[in-house]
Design a protein around this motif. Structure first.
Motif, PDB file in Angstrom:
ATOM      1  N   LEU A 282       0.839  -1.205   0.000  1.00 35.98           N
ATOM      2  CA  LEU A 282       0.000   0.000   0.000  1.00 35.98           C
ATOM      3  C   LEU A 282       0.873   1.254   0.000  1.00 35.98           C
ATOM      4  O   LEU A 282       0.583   2.221  -0.698  1.00 35.98           O
ATOM      5  CB  LEU A 282      -0.919   0.007   1.233  1.00 35.98           C
ATOM      6  N   LEU A 283       1.963   1.198   0.782  1.00 35.43           N
ATOM      7  CA  LEU A 283       2.873   2.351   0.845  1.00 35.43           C
ATOM      8  C   LEU A 283       3.468   2.616  -0.541  1.00 35.43           C
ATOM      9  O   LEU A 283       3.513   3.756  -1.000  1.00 35.43           O
ATOM     10  CB  LEU A 283       3.978   2.091   1.882  1.00 35.43           C
ATOM     11  N   ARG A 284       3.897   1.541  -1.215  1.00 36.12           N
ATOM     12  CA  ARG A 284       4.469   1.703  -2.569  1.00 36.12           C
ATOM     13  C   ARG A 284       3.440   2.309  -3.520  1.00 36.12           C
ATOM     14  O   ARG A 284       3.751   3.216  -4.295  1.00 36.12           O
ATOM     15  CB  ARG A 284       4.946   0.346  -3.106  1.00 36.12           C
ATOM     16  N   GLU A 285       2.176   1.823  -3.442  1.00 34.81           N
ATOM     17  CA  GLU A 285       1.132   2.345  -4.337  1.00 34.81           C
ATOM     18  C   GLU A 285       0.864   3.819  -4.050  1.00 34.81           C
ATOM     19  O   GLU A 285       0.683   4.624  -4.961  1.00 34.81           O
ATOM     20  CB  GLU A 285      -0.166   1.545  -4.163  1.00 34.81           C
ATOM     21  N   ILE A 286       0.835   4.169  -2.761  1.00 35.19           N
ATOM     22  CA  ILE A 286       0.567   5.567  -2.388  1.00 35.19           C
ATOM     23  C   ILE A 286       1.675   6.481  -2.904  1.00 35.19           C
ATOM     24  O   ILE A 286       1.420   7.538  -3.480  1.00 35.19           O
ATOM     25  CB  ILE A 286       0.394   5.675  -0.854  1.00 35.19           C
ATOM     26  N   LEU A 287       2.934   6.039  -2.752  1.00 37.71           N
ATOM     27  CA  LEU A 287       4.056   6.865  -3.206  1.00 37.71           C
ATOM     28  C   LEU A 287       4.039   7.013  -4.726  1.00 37.71           C
ATOM     29  O   LEU A 287       4.288   8.106  -5.261  1.00 37.71           O
ATOM     30  CB  LEU A 287       5.392   6.258  -2.741  1.00 37.71           C
ATOM     31  N   ALA A 288       3.683   5.907  -5.420  1.00 40.18           N
ATOM     32  CA  ALA A 288       3.644   5.959  -6.891  1.00 40.18           C
ATOM     33  C   ALA A 288       2.533   6.901  -7.350  1.00 40.18           C
ATOM     34  O   ALA A 288       2.721   7.724  -8.258  1.00 40.18           O
ATOM     35  CB  ALA A 288       3.413   4.557  -7.461  1.00 40.18           C
ATOM     36  N   ARG A 289       1.364   6.826  -6.677  1.00 39.36           N
ATOM     37  CA  ARG A 289       0.234   7.684  -7.080  1.00 39.36           C
ATOM     38  C   ARG A 289       0.526   9.155  -6.755  1.00 39.36           C
ATOM     39  O   ARG A 289       0.235  10.043  -7.561  1.00 39.36           O
ATOM     40  CB  ARG A 289      -1.043   7.209  -6.382  1.00 39.36           C
ATOM     41  N   ASP A 290       1.142   9.402  -5.595  1.00 39.56           N
ATOM     42  CA  ASP A 290       1.539  10.779  -5.243  1.00 39.56           C
ATOM     43  C   ASP A 290       2.423  11.354  -6.336  1.00 39.56           C
ATOM     44  O   ASP A 290       2.228  12.492  -6.775  1.00 39.56           O
ATOM     45  CB  ASP A 290       2.390  10.793  -3.963  1.00 39.56           C
ATOM     46  N   ALA A 291       3.408  10.548  -6.772  1.00 42.63           N
ATOM     47  CA  ALA A 291       4.374  11.042  -7.758  1.00 42.63           C
ATOM     48  C   ALA A 291       3.652  11.342  -9.065  1.00 42.63           C
ATOM     49  O   ALA A 291       3.882  12.389  -9.689  1.00 42.63           O
ATOM     50  CB  ALA A 291       5.467  10.003  -7.979  1.00 42.63           C
ATOM     51  N   ARG A 292       2.732  10.435  -9.471  1.00 38.06           N
ATOM     52  CA  ARG A 292       2.011  10.650 -10.732  1.00 38.06           C
ATOM     53  C   ARG A 292       1.122  11.893 -10.638  1.00 38.06           C
ATOM     54  O   ARG A 292       1.066  12.715 -11.532  1.00 38.06           O
ATOM     55  CB  ARG A 292       1.161   9.410 -11.027  1.00 38.06           C
ATOM     56  N   ASP A 293       0.416  12.050  -9.508  1.00 38.07           N
ATOM     57  CA  ASP A 293      -0.505  13.190  -9.352  1.00 38.07           C
ATOM     58  C   ASP A 293       0.253  14.518  -9.240  1.00 38.07           C
ATOM     59  O   ASP A 293      -0.223  15.557  -9.683  1.00 38.07           O
ATOM     60  CB  ASP A 293      -1.398  13.004  -8.123  1.00 38.07           C
ATOM     61  N   ALA A 294       1.450  14.465  -8.616  1.00 38.84           N
ATOM     62  CA  ALA A 294       2.190  15.715  -8.392  1.00 38.84           C
ATOM     63  C   ALA A 294       2.988  16.133  -9.623  1.00 38.84           C
ATOM     64  O   ALA A 294       3.271  17.309  -9.805  1.00 38.84           O
ATOM     65  CB  ALA A 294       3.127  15.556  -7.195  1.00 38.84           C
TER      66      ALA A 294
END
Ligand code: DC
Length: 231
Positions: A180-192
């Protein structure tokens, strides 16, 4: 869904921030406390991603996605004080919309400028008296730039992953805290990092770091900002 799009004098409170910052729960509780409408813009992006999947549309086919955006009906059905059900083209999709797969599809289509443009008026139509709490990524920066107050909620990625873990526990989904942490970091990076409407606080937003704070405390802080609002 509200239909009047010319309600520029109706107050809007925007609550933006990354996934897991608590903005969904906080926005809903603040809207309830104020008796205002609530826009969950993330659910709109999730619903379009889901409908595109149902229609077998490739997530890189921008023109098909725009047609799908205009052609997808999304209804928020309120029942008592519970979280609204999200009905997509007549199907209750509330549970499937919360999955990480739906979140990843939403994040992918949200990076396409024409899809975002196709959703702009639909989001602004939620601005109805007596007021609106709008929750998302670009509510204060793009959709309602005249909103007051604007709030940007953050929390450490570790705490956001833990909140997500606790939400998903017992729901029959297979996941790990690390995953979940990996997915959150990946999504943060994509959104930002996307070119259009990247995730960032509006210059006039009040940032609240919710790490270690309870929901009720955050709700009270946001309500205090609304009371102190200068029109
Ligand atoms: O808030 P959420 O996790 O339900 O949002 C799902 C995805 O939709 C998120 O990865 C980014 C996108 N999104 C967006 O780009 N703009 C918004 N206003 C809301 C969501």
């Amino acid at each position: 869904m509200p239909t009047n799009t010319s309600n520029a004098t109706v107050p809007v409170l925007t609550i933006d921030g990354p996934s897991g910052s608590g903005k969904g729960t906080v926005s809903r509780l603040v809207a309830q406390a104020l008796g205002w409408h609530y826009l969950d813009s993330g659910a709109l992006y999730r619903a379009i991603g889901l409908a595109a999947g149902w229609a077998g549309i490739d997530l890189s086919d921008a023109s098909a996605l725009v047609r799908c955006t205009f052609g997808t009906r999304v209804e928020f059905v309120e029942k008592d004080n519970a979280e609204p059900r999200v009905v997509v083209n007549g199907m209750d999709a509330t549970d499937v919309l919360r999955t990480e797969t739906a979140g990843a599809a939403a994040s992918a289509i949200a990076a396409i400028p024409d899809v975002r443009a196709a959703l702009t008026d639909r989001q602004r139509a939620f601005r109805q008296a007596p007021g609106l709490v709008a929750d998302g990524r670009d509510m204060g920066t793009v959709i309602f730039p005249d909103a007051s107050p604007k709030v940007f909620l953050t929390a450490s990625a570790a705490e956001r992953a833990e909140r997500r873990y606790n939400q998903l526990k017992g729901k029959g989904v297979s996941f790990t805290l690390d995953g979940l942490l990996r997915e959150i970091l990946a999504r943060d990076a994509r959104d930002a990092n996307r070119a259009v409407a990247p995730l960032r606080a509006a210059e006039d937003a009040v940032c609240i770091d919710t790490t270690g704070l309870g929901i009720e405390e955050v709700v009270q802080r946001v309500l205090a900002l609304v009371s102190a609002r200068v029109d």
